[in-house]
Write an enzyme that holds these catalytic residues in place. Sequence first.
Site, PDB file in Angstrom:
ATOM      1  N   ILE A 254      -4.549  14.975  -6.354  1.00 54.37           N
ATOM      2  CA  ILE A 254      -6.016  14.928  -6.287  1.00 54.37           C
ATOM      3  C   ILE A 254      -6.593  16.249  -5.769  1.00 54.37           C
ATOM      4  O   ILE A 254      -7.700  16.637  -6.136  1.00 54.37           O
ATOM      5  CB  ILE A 254      -6.487  13.735  -5.418  1.00 54.37           C
ATOM      6  CG1 ILE A 254      -7.987  13.514  -5.562  1.00 54.37           C
ATOM      7  CG2 ILE A 254      -6.102  13.930  -3.962  1.00 54.37           C
ATOM      8  CD1 ILE A 254      -8.477  12.197  -4.982  1.00 54.37           C
TER       9      ILE A 254
ATOM     10  N   ASP B  23      -6.700  12.309 -10.221  1.00 60.00           N
ATOM     11  CA  ASP B  23      -6.779  11.243  -9.228  1.00 60.00           C
ATOM     12  C   ASP B  23      -6.049  10.008  -9.776  1.00 60.00           C
ATOM     13  O   ASP B  23      -6.368   9.540 -10.874  1.00 60.00           O
ATOM     14  CB  ASP B  23      -8.277  10.946  -8.994  1.00 60.00           C
ATOM     15  CG  ASP B  23      -8.511   9.931  -7.885  1.00 60.00           C
ATOM     16  OD1 ASP B  23      -7.589   9.167  -7.556  1.00 60.00           O
ATOM     17  OD2 ASP B  23      -9.654   9.919  -7.368  1.00 60.00           O
TER      18      ASP B  23
ATOM     19  N   SER C 231       7.634   2.510   1.838  1.00 60.89           N
ATOM     20  CA  SER C 231       7.709   3.041   3.200  1.00 60.89           C
ATOM     21  C   SER C 231       8.463   2.076   4.097  1.00 60.89           C
ATOM     22  O   SER C 231       8.493   0.865   3.847  1.00 60.89           O
ATOM     23  CB  SER C 231       6.292   3.240   3.758  1.00 60.89           C
ATOM     24  OG  SER C 231       6.348   3.430   5.159  1.00 60.89           O
TER      25      SER C 231
ATOM     26  N   TYR D 126      -2.293   0.183   4.772  1.00 60.53           N
ATOM     27  CA  TYR D 126      -1.134   0.924   4.272  1.00 60.53           C
ATOM     28  C   TYR D 126       0.098   0.014   4.166  1.00 60.53           C
ATOM     29  O   TYR D 126       0.806   0.014   3.155  1.00 60.53           O
ATOM     30  CB  TYR D 126      -0.888   2.085   5.228  1.00 60.53           C
ATOM     31  CG  TYR D 126       0.198   3.044   4.847  1.00 60.53           C
ATOM     32  CD1 TYR D 126      -0.006   4.010   3.872  1.00 60.53           C
ATOM     33  CD2 TYR D 126       1.440   3.007   5.486  1.00 60.53           C
ATOM     34  CE1 TYR D 126       0.996   4.921   3.554  1.00 60.53           C
ATOM     35  CE2 TYR D 126       2.437   3.908   5.168  1.00 60.53           C
ATOM     36  CZ  TYR D 126       2.213   4.865   4.204  1.00 60.53           C
ATOM     37  OH  TYR D 126       3.199   5.754   3.884  1.00 60.53           O
TER      38      TYR D 126
ATOM     39  N   LYS E 103       2.104  -0.770   0.675  1.00 61.60           N
ATOM     40  CA  LYS E 103       3.481  -0.279   0.522  1.00 61.60           C
ATOM     41  C   LYS E 103       4.461  -1.435   0.326  1.00 61.60           C
ATOM     42  O   LYS E 103       5.440  -1.318  -0.408  1.00 61.60           O
ATOM     43  CB  LYS E 103       3.869   0.554   1.752  1.00 61.60           C
ATOM     44  CG  LYS E 103       3.170   1.911   1.806  1.00 61.60           C
ATOM     45  CD  LYS E 103       3.616   2.793   0.643  1.00 61.60           C
ATOM     46  CE  LYS E 103       2.986   4.168   0.662  1.00 61.60           C
ATOM     47  NZ  LYS E 103       3.371   4.982  -0.495  1.00 61.60           N
TER      48      LYS E 103
END
Lengths: 284, 290
Positions: B44, B81, B161, B173, B177
Amino acid sequence: MGRVEGKVAFITGAARGQGRSHAVRLAEEGASIIAVDICHDVDLIAMPLATREDLEETVREVEAIGGRIVAREADVRDSAQLEAALADGIAAFGPPDIVVTSAGVVPFVPFPTMSEATWRTTIDVNLTGVYRTVKAALPSMVEAGKGGSIVFISSGIVFRGGGLVVDYASSKAGVVGLMRSLALELGPHGIRVNTIFPTNVLTKMLDNEVFGAVVSNAVNEGRPFESREQRVEAMRGMLAARNMIPLGWIEPKDISEGVLFLASDEARYITSESLRIDLGFGGK
Amino acid sequence: MGSTVATGRVAGKVAFITGAARGQGRSHAVKLASEGADIIALDICEDLPFAHSPHATWADMEETVRLVEAAGGRIVARKADVRSREQIDAVLAEGLEAFGKIDVVIANAAAIAYKNVLDITVEEFEATLDVNLHGVFNTVQTPVRHMIERNEGGSIILISSGVAYRATPSPDYSAAKTALITFARALANELGPNRIRVNTIEPGYVLTPALDNDKYGERTAELLGREPFASREEHRAAMWDQFKPRNMLPVGWVEPEAISNAVLWLASDESRYVTAEELKVDAGFADKSA
Ligand SMILES: NC(=O)c1ccc[n+]([C@@H]2O[C@H](COP(=O)([O-])OP(=O)(O)OC[C@H]3O[C@@H](n4cnc5c(N)ncnc54)[C@H](O)[C@@H]3O)[C@@H](O)[C@H]2O)c1
Ligand SMILES: NC(=O)c1ccc[n+]([C@@H]2O[C@H](COP(=O)([O-])OP(=O)(O)OC[C@H]3O[C@@H](n4cnc5c(N)ncnc54)[C@H](O)[C@@H]3O)[C@@H](O)[C@H]2O)c1
């Protein structure tokens, strides 16, 4: 420059099948090999295990590609035998950097008729055998102070139920607990402990009449197969349906690539990892 | 570089990488190029209002291009993006024009609000999902169609993650993930017959600009209940001490290259039968009792 150049790998169950493949692949990438196998059959395990000739063939194949190997007969149920074999290997190459526990047995017995002796044999080879193997190798690894990589070979069966394997599945799941706690304890020494979970591999562990009878009961109404080819084809159909990538089995070398990756410094921060090499079996 | 036949563990393959301007994405681009792959890269290159830390810049992307070319690789790099299918598809069209195919997809771009569950707004929560989950869907669908049509399999790698396994104070998050793991499993199951493999990597702590920046330093000081750090070095040292006890191996974080080694293995044919796998590269973070 090989990917495990100058390292020493101690491999159990190395006379044939996956263990032999790991020995050759690691040697190809620069490791010296200390190989052990029982080289005779085990009471209560109906299928034939490796022979002395098989272990000699492993030696031949490693040496044919310019590798170095010390190969000894040793039973993972006997610590003294493992220590003696290792002592010979260490005298030749120095302490191991890599340990691969590939020795294993599977009796394929139904639970209702399984004897405690059979259960104990499977656990003794597949779980306590792994404990003994690490116990034998660890003092020299810790003393050398160079860290190391220990790779256990478990089985995809840990993630899914399977017939006639209560002892085998329990032993292979036990290895996962052993891995996690050992990884925690050995982390400060820079010794990594990881486990690979293969789906089916067409080694002598499956390509034999004992497993053939299991397949025949499942898909051939218990009628014996007329030939090995027919047996293998029936096996392929039965096993492929269980995998996301619809193949019946993978090659020993596919497991060896995982062993090589985990054994190499490329994986220097990978520990307590459960690595499935399994056509998607474990997630299906 | 002459036009010699590529050698290496992913020789002749083409890899599409999102979030490739810096950090891990850049490291993957350079590693794969050094092993013989051509690279289609996007990022991005712009900050997002909801995101806590600054994003990459176009100058960062130019550095990725320079490093890939220095490693002997070819690269098509564009500003785009992952929230926009149109922008992604435009980059892919240029990449296909240049290299003719896509063998590997690495969905690596991510953003994070870094707010506790009581502070985060639903708009911010959605904004994170927009990049980290919908963005991944956007990233993979067009390449998957291409791979099915081409019928030579493929390898899709989603960067999840370690937060999928252990609690962290980032609900947006963590949710995104973790969803990638079940998304990958479903995708792997559907695409198995096409020999398209779908796997996730769960990195532990990695020292990239995502952590190594002044705003994250302020956040770390806040969480530790101490006065602001005097320097970046002081922040790094505090992070190392903060993270190390959470890992089994005696390190605070791993280098981007450690993640790239796993990406390389999953991208290569060495792992041709590995699918629906969660590969942790985390110094033992996920399995350690807190
Ligand atoms: N073949 C498969 O489908 C499959 C699937 C998942 C996991 N595994 C596991 O992979 C590993 C390797 O199996 P394989 O497929 O190469 O089969 P294999 O039977 O060819 O190899 C196993 C080896 O272990 C040796 N061994 C058995 N008991 C021993 C003992 N007490 N001490 C020392 N050596 C002993 C055998 O002689 C043999 O050489 C095993 O741990 C097995 O459980 C196999
Ligand atoms: N650093 C860590 O400790 C850590 C730990 C676990 C997982 N991860 C994951 O690893 C991946 C790489 O992160 P990193 O550590 O290299 O951080 P990073 O911030 O350096 O890299 C992320 C990149 O994504 C780009 N990006 C953000 N939003 C985008 C969008 N909408 N479209 C396109 N590009 C966009 C950013 O510009 C940046 O270059 C991420 O998926 C991250 O969640 C990081």
